[in-house]
Design a protein around this motif. Structure first.
Motif, PDB file in Angstrom:
ATOM      1  N   ALA A 314       0.825  -1.211   0.000  1.00 38.36           N
ATOM      2  CA  ALA A 314       0.000   0.000   0.000  1.00 38.36           C
ATOM      3  C   ALA A 314       0.857   1.257   0.000  1.00 38.36           C
ATOM      4  O   ALA A 314       0.493   2.272  -0.602  1.00 38.36           O
ATOM      5  N   ARG A 315       2.022   1.183   0.666  1.00 39.64           N
ATOM      6  CA  ARG A 315       2.894   2.355   0.731  1.00 39.64           C
ATOM      7  C   ARG A 315       3.450   2.739  -0.636  1.00 39.64           C
ATOM      8  O   ARG A 315       3.860   3.877  -0.841  1.00 39.64           O
ATOM      9  N   ILE A 316       3.499   1.793  -1.566  1.00 43.07           N
ATOM     10  CA  ILE A 316       3.957   2.149  -2.920  1.00 43.07           C
ATOM     11  C   ILE A 316       2.774   2.196  -3.891  1.00 43.07           C
ATOM     12  O   ILE A 316       2.966   2.206  -5.110  1.00 43.07           O
ATOM     13  N   GLY A 317       1.574   2.191  -3.350  1.00 47.44           N
ATOM     14  CA  GLY A 317       0.391   2.372  -4.164  1.00 47.44           C
ATOM     15  C   GLY A 317      -0.074   1.142  -4.911  1.00 47.44           C
ATOM     16  O   GLY A 317      -0.724   1.252  -5.959  1.00 47.44           O
ATOM     17  N   VAL A 318       0.224  -0.049  -4.381  1.00 50.50           N
ATOM     18  CA  VAL A 318      -0.175  -1.293  -5.025  1.00 50.50           C
ATOM     19  C   VAL A 318      -1.031  -2.100  -4.063  1.00 50.50           C
ATOM     20  O   VAL A 318      -0.723  -2.188  -2.862  1.00 50.50           O
ATOM     21  N   ASP A 319      -2.089  -2.716  -4.561  1.00 50.13           N
ATOM     22  CA  ASP A 319      -3.006  -3.523  -3.759  1.00 50.13           C
ATOM     23  C   ASP A 319      -2.713  -5.001  -4.003  1.00 50.13           C
ATOM     24  O   ASP A 319      -2.940  -5.518  -5.099  1.00 50.13           O
ATOM     25  N   LEU A 320      -2.182  -5.682  -2.992  1.00 52.37           N
ATOM     26  CA  LEU A 320      -1.858  -7.102  -3.109  1.00 52.37           C
ATOM     27  C   LEU A 320      -3.088  -7.938  -3.466  1.00 52.37           C
ATOM     28  O   LEU A 320      -2.974  -8.952  -4.158  1.00 52.37           O
ATOM     29  N   VAL A 321      -4.257  -7.523  -3.017  1.00 53.98           N
ATOM     30  CA  VAL A 321      -5.472  -8.296  -3.230  1.00 53.98           C
ATOM     31  C   VAL A 321      -5.893  -8.302  -4.692  1.00 53.98           C
ATOM     32  O   VAL A 321      -6.287  -9.338  -5.248  1.00 53.98           O
ATOM     33  N   SER A 322      -5.794  -7.158  -5.351  1.00 59.99           N
ATOM     34  CA  SER A 322      -6.360  -7.039  -6.697  1.00 59.99           C
ATOM     35  C   SER A 322      -5.338  -6.815  -7.806  1.00 59.99           C
ATOM     36  O   SER A 322      -5.692  -6.851  -8.987  1.00 59.99           O
ATOM     37  N   GLU A 323      -4.062  -6.580  -7.433  1.00 57.95           N
ATOM     38  CA  GLU A 323      -3.052  -6.276  -8.441  1.00 57.95           C
ATOM     39  C   GLU A 323      -1.821  -7.155  -8.267  1.00 57.95           C
ATOM     40  O   GLU A 323      -1.499  -7.589  -7.157  1.00 57.95           O
ATOM     41  N   GLN A 324      -1.137  -7.402  -9.371  1.00 56.40           N
ATOM     42  CA  GLN A 324       0.171  -8.021  -9.269  1.00 56.40           C
ATOM     43  C   GLN A 324       1.149  -7.001  -8.688  1.00 56.40           C
ATOM     44  O   GLN A 324       1.041  -5.809  -8.942  1.00 56.40           O
ATOM     45  N   ILE A 325       2.117  -7.499  -7.896  1.00 57.19           N
ATOM     46  CA  ILE A 325       3.047  -6.579  -7.237  1.00 57.19           C
ATOM     47  C   ILE A 325       4.463  -6.795  -7.773  1.00 57.19           C
ATOM     48  O   ILE A 325       4.855  -7.918  -8.109  1.00 57.19           O
ATOM     49  N   PRO A 326       5.262  -5.736  -7.869  1.00 59.72           N
ATOM     50  CA  PRO A 326       6.628  -5.856  -8.403  1.00 59.72           C
ATOM     51  C   PRO A 326       7.586  -6.395  -7.340  1.00 59.72           C
ATOM     52  O   PRO A 326       7.629  -5.899  -6.210  1.00 59.72           O
ATOM     53  N   VAL A 327       8.359  -7.401  -7.715  1.00 66.04           N
ATOM     54  CA  VAL A 327       9.327  -7.995  -6.786  1.00 66.04           C
ATOM     55  C   VAL A 327      10.639  -8.250  -7.517  1.00 66.04           C
ATOM     56  O   VAL A 327      10.675  -8.404  -8.745  1.00 66.04           O
ATOM     57  N   ALA A 328      11.717  -8.304  -6.746  1.00 65.38           N
ATOM     58  CA  ALA A 328      13.048  -8.613  -7.288  1.00 65.38           C
ATOM     59  C   ALA A 328      13.888  -9.200  -6.158  1.00 65.38           C
ATOM     60  O   ALA A 328      13.631  -8.938  -4.982  1.00 65.38           O
ATOM     61  N   PRO A 329      14.900  -9.996  -6.477  1.00 64.62           N
ATOM     62  CA  PRO A 329      15.757 -10.555  -5.430  1.00 64.62           C
ATOM     63  C   PRO A 329      16.560  -9.468  -4.718  1.00 64.62           C
ATOM     64  O   PRO A 329      16.914  -8.444  -5.307  1.00 64.62           O
ATOM     65  N   ALA A 330      16.866  -9.707  -3.438  1.00 60.22           N
ATOM     66  CA  ALA A 330      17.736  -8.824  -2.653  1.00 60.22           C
ATOM     67  C   ALA A 330      18.517  -9.666  -1.657  1.00 60.22           C
ATOM     68  O   ALA A 330      18.042 -10.728  -1.215  1.00 60.22           O
ATOM     69  N   GLU A 331      19.707  -9.201  -1.313  1.00 57.77           N
ATOM     70  CA  GLU A 331      20.517  -9.926  -0.323  1.00 57.77           C
ATOM     71  C   GLU A 331      19.700 -10.171   0.935  1.00 57.77           C
ATOM     72  O   GLU A 331      19.005  -9.288   1.414  1.00 57.77           O
ATOM     73  N   HIS A 332      19.828 -11.369   1.484  1.00 57.86           N
ATOM     74  CA  HIS A 332      18.942 -11.743   2.587  1.00 57.86           C
ATOM     75  C   HIS A 332      19.657 -12.424   3.752  1.00 57.86           C
ATOM     76  O   HIS A 332      19.411 -12.086   4.903  1.00 57.86           O
ATOM     77  N   PHE A 333      20.553 -13.407   3.465  1.00 61.72           N
ATOM     78  CA  PHE A 333      21.064 -14.245   4.552  1.00 61.72           C
ATOM     79  C   PHE A 333      22.439 -14.795   4.196  1.00 61.72           C
ATOM     80  O   PHE A 333      22.684 -15.213   3.064  1.00 61.72           O
ATOM     81  N   LEU A 334      23.338 -14.801   5.189  1.00 61.08           N
ATOM     82  CA  LEU A 334      24.658 -15.396   5.035  1.00 61.08           C
ATOM     83  C   LEU A 334      24.604 -16.833   5.542  1.00 61.08           C
ATOM     84  O   LEU A 334      24.375 -17.069   6.732  1.00 61.08           O
ATOM     85  N   CYS A 335      24.835 -17.799   4.648  1.00 60.73           N
ATOM     86  CA  CYS A 335      24.772 -19.208   5.056  1.00 60.73           C
ATOM     87  C   CYS A 335      26.040 -19.653   5.763  1.00 60.73           C
ATOM     88  O   CYS A 335      26.027 -20.637   6.515  1.00 60.73           O
TER      89      CYS A 335
END
Length: 503
Positions: A314-335
């Motif tokens: 919602a903070r970027i103006g996208v509704d998860l319920v009714s719209e596809q949302i933009p996603v991309a990989p990001a660094e997350h965890f050191l194994c």
């Protein structure tokens, strides 16, 4: 100014608080906090073979996700002790989501063969785990000092006997009979990460400066679905893969499913598989993101299960319920991380490590979803048990301070690591990264970045979340763990190989 305690725990996330709580009844413990770390931001949940699930099935899924590179003994400890640690957390007041019959609600995430991930507040599990542990630690009378650890103190006999903490511009020395690193991962060593800015790899740099070894530093996991906000740096909102567990699918710009035909579990494949598929799609299309389509999930399910994700969208103006949302990989965890045994001891006397900063081998070459909070709970207790039963006696004598250097050009360091040691790597880029980092000194960020790139340059095959375009397959000749230590110039270098399963 100098003071003394039995044990210093550096870090106030799930691993550090679990260790402190386990020690509180018998030891004088001080927790040093430079921020709450990544724990409060964890969305998905805690994976545990609870309520009829078989720990051996959990171990199997962990090993498959880890590309067969896990330490089987430590994985067994993780999955067998996990249910008890979860039960204790609930006894400390953690409020997990429940079904109508009162049983724990469990969801499915990537790499798991069955729903075994318990969650809280829909997608606010880390915040609830952190709240419950922090409350329990406070009730136990454990003191927390807010500040940044800038050095360790080592005796002339080679034992770590204290820390140096900066608070309000002043440095305080705290003598201790043991020091536990629980500083989390290395997220802020990259330009963009799902981790907060306080997570920058200081524990890795501290351990190396004290003479400890690192292992598996090339295995840096990128979460497939960070919310694409248009920002290219800083902390990015996470979109938990539990959304895919409820039925969401990844699509390219033309609406085609990205994971169809790529893996038997499709959108719920292990994270490394999904992240590489998204990266390949973005490269092919020249795009900055792909799309996550959750519109096939009932609106009431999305609103109940994923309030955090809904709010971020919602903070970027996208509704998860009714719209596809933009996603991309990001660094997350050191194994990987600081090499330890299963009880948290490093190869430097008096120094222990637990949680993401530690390398126990339970994640292998790629962490299974929602095993991170579990790792903190299980191995936090194990290090506490060790130090309760066998706390070293303080050693008198001379000591020397091992202070961290200041980083030069930290943004350049982050840019180098992001450019050359992301999802897709190659030898030419990694060697260029080593040369560029050599000109930027031995500060903590530079040390962390060089630790990653020298290990990634040395490993000439691809497995888990380490993928080299010039060596794209698994080569059994590299079925070994790479050990990193400081060289004579104070820079990380690969110094040793260990057989698989012997972290």
């Amino acid at each position: 100014m100098t003071r003394a305690v039995d044990i210093v725990v550096i870090g106030s996330g799930v691993a550090g608080l679990s260790a402190a709580l386990g020690l509180a009844a018998t030891r004088d413990v001080l927790v040093i906090s430079a921020g709450d770390g990544s724990t409060p931001w964890a969305q998905g949940g805690v994976a545990a073979a609870y309520g009829g699930d078989d720990p051996l099935d959990h171990a199997h899924d962990t090993d498959v996700a880890g590309a067969g590179f896990c330490d089987p003994r430590n994985v067994r400890a993780l999955v067998e002790e996990g249910p008890q640690r979860l039960a204790e957390l609930i006894a400390h007041g953690a409020r997990f989501d429940r079904n109508a019959d009162g049983s724990l609600s469990r969801t499915l995430e990537g790499g798991h063969g069955r729903p075994r991930v318990v969650h809280a507040g829909g997608d606010a599990t880390g915040a609830e785990v952190h709240r419950a542990l922090r409350s329990a630690v406070q009730l136990a009378g454990v003191e927390t000092l807010h500040g940044r650890t800038v050095g360790l103190v080592k005796s002339d006999a080679g034992r770590v006997v204290g820390v140096l903490v900066e608070t309000g511009g002043e440095v305080t020395q705290i003598d201790a009979r043991a020091v536990v690193l629980a500083t989390g991962g290395i997220g802020n060593a990259y330009l963009a990460s799902t981790n907060p800015s306080s997570v920058r790899g200081d524990g890795i740099a501290l351990a190396l400066r004290a003479g400890a070894s690192l292992v598996d530093m090339e295995f840096v996991q990128f979460h497939p679905t960070a919310l694409f906000t248009g920002d290219t740096s800083g902390q990015l909102p996470l979109v938990t893969e539990a959304v895919r567990g409820e039925g969401a699918v990844l699509r390219d710009a033309e609406g085609r499913r990205i994971m169809a035909g790529r893996h038997p579990r499709a959108d719920l494949a292990p994270r490394d598989v999904v992240a590489r598929a998204i990266d390949a799609t973005m490269r092919r299309d020249g795009s900055s993101h792909v799309w996550l389509d959750a519109t096939g999930i009932a609106a009431e399910v999305l609103r109940e299960r994923f309030p955090t994700v809904l709010a971020s969208c919602a903070r970027i103006g996208v509704d998860l319920v009714s719209e596809q949302i933009p996603v991309a990989p990001a660094e997350h965890f050191l194994c990987g991380g600081v090499r330890t045994d299963r009880d948290g001891a490093t190869d430097v006397p008096g120094l222990y490590a637990v949680g993401e900063v530690a390398a126990t081998g339970v994640h292998g070459a790629n962490r299974l979803a929602s095993n991170s909070l579990l790792e903190g709970l299980v191995f936090g207790r194990r290090v506490a048990t060790t130090l309760t039963l066998d706390l070293p006696v303080a050693i008198a004598g001379r000591s020397r301070e091992l202070l961290l250097d200041e980083d030069r050009e930290p943004e350049r360091i982050r840019a180098i690591l992001t450019k050359y040691a992301g999802i897709r790597r190659d030898g030419a880029g990694l060697n260029a990264a080593v040369d560029e980092l050599d000109a930027l000194g031995n500060g903590p960020l530079a040390t962390v970045a060089r630790s990653v790139v020298v290990a990634a340059a040395a490993r000439r095959d691809s497995r888990g979340c380490h993928w080299r375009s010039d060596y794209p397959g698994v080569d059994e000749r590299w079925n070994e763990h790479l050990v990193v230590r400081l060289d004579e110039d104070g820079r990380p270098a690969v110094r040793q190989l260990l057989p698989s399963g012997t972290c």
